[in-house]
Structure formats: structure tokens, C-alpha cells
Design an enzyme around this catalytic site. Sequence first.
Site, PDB file in Angstrom:
ATOM      1  CE  LYS A  55      -0.203  -0.129   5.059  1.00 15.69           C
ATOM      2  NZ  LYS A  55      -1.003  -0.609   6.212  1.00 15.69           N
ATOM      3  NE  ARG A  57      -6.895   0.171  10.935  1.00 13.85           N
ATOM      4  CZ  ARG A  57      -5.671   0.009  10.438  1.00 13.85           C
ATOM      5  NH1 ARG A  57      -4.753   0.934  10.600  1.00 13.85           N
ATOM      6  NH2 ARG A  57      -5.346  -1.079   9.770  1.00 13.85           N
ATOM      7  CG  HIS A 102      -4.363  -4.577  11.523  1.00 17.36           C
ATOM      8  ND1 HIS A 102      -3.284  -5.195  10.944  1.00 17.36           N
ATOM      9  CD2 HIS A 102      -4.001  -3.277  11.693  1.00 17.36           C
ATOM     10  CE1 HIS A 102      -2.309  -4.309  10.761  1.00 17.36           C
ATOM     11  NE2 HIS A 102      -2.725  -3.138  11.214  1.00 17.36           N
ATOM     12  NE  ARG A 117      -3.157  -8.104   7.292  1.00 14.09           N
ATOM     13  CZ  ARG A 117      -3.773  -8.509   8.407  1.00 14.09           C
ATOM     14  NH1 ARG A 117      -4.384  -9.686   8.443  1.00 14.09           N
ATOM     15  NH2 ARG A 117      -3.811  -7.734   9.469  1.00 14.09           N
ATOM     16  CE1 TYR A 164      10.990  31.883   4.977  1.00  9.92           C
ATOM     17  CE2 TYR A 164      10.993  29.487   4.696  1.00  9.92           C
ATOM     18  CZ  TYR A 164      10.829  30.768   4.165  1.00  9.92           C
ATOM     19  OH  TYR A 164      10.522  30.911   2.849  1.00  9.92           O
ATOM     20  CB  CYS A 182      12.623  25.867   3.641  1.00  5.95           C
ATOM     21  SG  CYS A 182      13.719  26.872   4.659  1.00  5.95           S
ATOM     22  CG  MET A 183       7.668  23.596  -0.056  1.00  5.54           C
ATOM     23  SD  MET A 183       6.468  24.547  -0.998  1.00  5.54           S
ATOM     24  CE  MET A 183       5.310  25.023   0.273  1.00  5.54           C
ATOM     25  CG  ASP A 184      11.051  24.206  -2.445  1.00 10.51           C
ATOM     26  OD1 ASP A 184      10.209  23.374  -2.806  1.00 10.51           O
ATOM     27  OD2 ASP A 184      10.803  25.417  -2.291  1.00 10.51           O
TER      28      ASP A 184
END
Length: 401
Positions: free
Chosen positions: A29, A127, A159, A215, A261, A308-310
Site C-alpha cells: 500500500k 478500527r 489486525h 501480512r 526561517y 523549508c519547503m524545498d
Amino acid sequence: MVVDLDAIAANTALLVERAAPAAVMAVVKADAYGHGLVPAARAALAGGATWLGVAQLGEALALRAAGVDARVLCWLWVPGEDVAAAVAAGVDLSASSAQAVEVLADAARAAGRPVRLHLEAETGMGRGGAAPQDWPEAVRAALAAREQGLAELVGTWSHLARADEPGHPSLLLQREAFEQALAVAAELGAAFALRHLANSAALLTDPGTRYDLVRPGIAVYGLSPGEGVGSSEQLGLRPAMALRTRLALVKDVDAGQGVSYGHTYTTERPTRLGLVPLGYADGVPRAASGTGPVAVAGGMTAVAGRVCMDQFVVDLGGLPGAARAAAGDVVELFGSGALGGPTAEDWARASGTIGYEVVARVSARLPRRYTGTAGVPRSDPATDDGQHTGHETSEQGGPGL
Ligand SMILES: *Cc1c(COP(=O)(O)O)cnc(C)c1O
């Protein structure tokens, strides 16, 4: 990002040996926990898994579209999705209620073939799964579907909530509840061929949970299910994913330079900074700001300041290769851990999460490269899906290595 297909096959082979005589369903998955659905699935099959497990219908159909014809179980779908397409593709499907069985029976009618059904019992996870009071009705619905030729009763499953805490009392309670669900199904006349309960942690630590099929997910990729189970090294597993890049910039700065930042890091003395072109959009946890371990310039350091983002920054001061460091130098965020390098488990500890999340969140923006040959189709134009060659290939772009 580099994925070692041979490591996936070797880990699977170890799990197959450990699980025997139970069969192994490799859980693929979430794009095989970030490793790439189809190549990882093929490598796990090459390692001896005979089943594949996925959460979503789209994942199951993508396996079929790639020509993977092994048994595939899909356990999370919602009414309104195209379940009939999955039935038609010969995907095994799970149901947790009588109503869900009826949706699958309708899909089987539409697909013109019986659904291969696995009923999930609630045994304590809280669940999915039919609660004990709803279980008999779900079993009866399955029996009715079979009578109409709309379902094959393939599996009963559940599970575990706390398998990563070996010896925890809930494990025995869940097994007892599972046995109870099996007994109720048997009393009602439902003979499901397969029983399955164990994830990686249970497979590795609790033989009584293995039943007919196990599994494992995270262990297939070489990571430990949790500290209580042991490190990957102790378990004999090889982390399959490595995340590397190259420094985009190296520059000298004075003491007192605030970094990134919020200036949560300030240089204490004149030093060199290295700019690492990966950020939280690539899956580097922002929670690892100031803590994520990085191998660079011949040593180890941590993220300096915020992710940071990148991009993020490392302070190269004091590292053995600092004086020679230059843009283009290789930076390793995590890998196999061999030679003492940082691991995904180290990043998990540094950012307050689990190894699962670290690898699963590595972004699709990062180019992937595969090494090893396990499960790689021969370069026969009829079977080559063009997804990977099994050899190191140069990348089409982007900062990942
Ligand atoms: C994800 C998942 C697994 C695999 O769990 P691991 O801890 O990765 O081994 C097994 N079964 C189900 C139902 C799951 O959702």
C-alpha cells in the site's frame, strides 16, 4: 532517492522463512511505503511472497495494469467506488459488515464473476472489522452471497493494535477474540480457507499469530516495526531506501548569522554553511528542524534551523571535509545504516514519528532510481514496462540522488 530491489527481495525471503508454513502477503500500500508500487511488488514476489496487500482499489488495479497477476487483497474501499472493476480484475476484497458484503455481491453480479471475499473481524484494534454483535450477520451475508454464486469465502482476518509491544496482554486478548470469530463463522457453516492476523511485528515476535497467511509491510522494506521489536540490524533486515542529494551551495558566514526561517539556529563562530536542496515538500519532516541527522563532508551533522519547503541548511563547521566542501558534494539523509550512516529510523526519532512515515512521505517529486535486479522483467520488449531497468540510471532531473 534510491531503492535497492535486492534488499526488498532479501527481506521478503527472510520473512518467508520465518513465517513458514504460513504464506506471506507483502503489503505494498501507499506506493509500497514510498518505494514504488510495481517494482517493489515484483521484488517482494521474487523474494517469495505469494500475495500482495493494498489499502485502496486504485493500488490493486495499478498492479493488475502493470501485469502483476499474483493474488492481491484490497481492504479499504467505500461504497460508490468502482468495486466491480476490482472484482473483474480478480482482486480479493475485504468486507467488515453485512452491508459491505452486499455491495461486493452486487459488484460480482455486475462483473459477471464471484468476488473473492475476506471478512474482517473486530478483535480489539477498534478500527475496521465487524464488531462481535455484527459478525454473525456479516457471516450470514457472506454465506448468502456464496449460495447465489456471487462470492468465494477466501479469508477471515483481523489486525493487531499493539504487536510492536511484544508480550503485551492485548495480543492474547485479540487472538482469543479472533478464535471466537472463527468459531462463530464455523458454527454458521462458513468455511473460509485462510485465516490472517499478523503484521510485521507479530510475524517477527509472536508465532501464535501467524495462522495461514501473514501480512508484513514495513519489514519488507527493511525497517523495524518499532523499538520494542529491535532495530533492523538486530532483525537481519536491510533498509531498501536511501535518500541522498548534492549540496546546492557552500558559503562562508560570520559568527552570529541567523539561519533559515525564524533564525532558530545562529552560528556561534565563523563557519561554512551547506545548502541541501530537499525540503518538506520532498518528505523531509519539518519536525526534524534542528535535529535531522545528515552525513556530509566526511562526518555527521544535523539540520541547522528550520526545514523549508524545498531546502534546508547544514553547518559544515568542524566536519572533517569542511574545508574542501563544495556545491555538488553528496549529502546522505538516510540509507542502509551500513558504516554508521543515518537511517530512516534515526529521522523518525529526530522528528517524533515512526520510520513508516519517514519513508512513506518521500515525495513523488523526487526522482527514483532502482538498483538490484530482483523482480526486474528481462529486457524483453513484450514484458519490459519501461519503469526501471534494474540498473543504476541517471535521473531525468531534480535534486534527488
Ligand atoms: C499496513 C497494514 C499491514 C502491514 O503492517 P506493518 O506494520 O507495516 O507490517 C498489515 N495489515 C494491514 C491491514 C495493514 O493496514
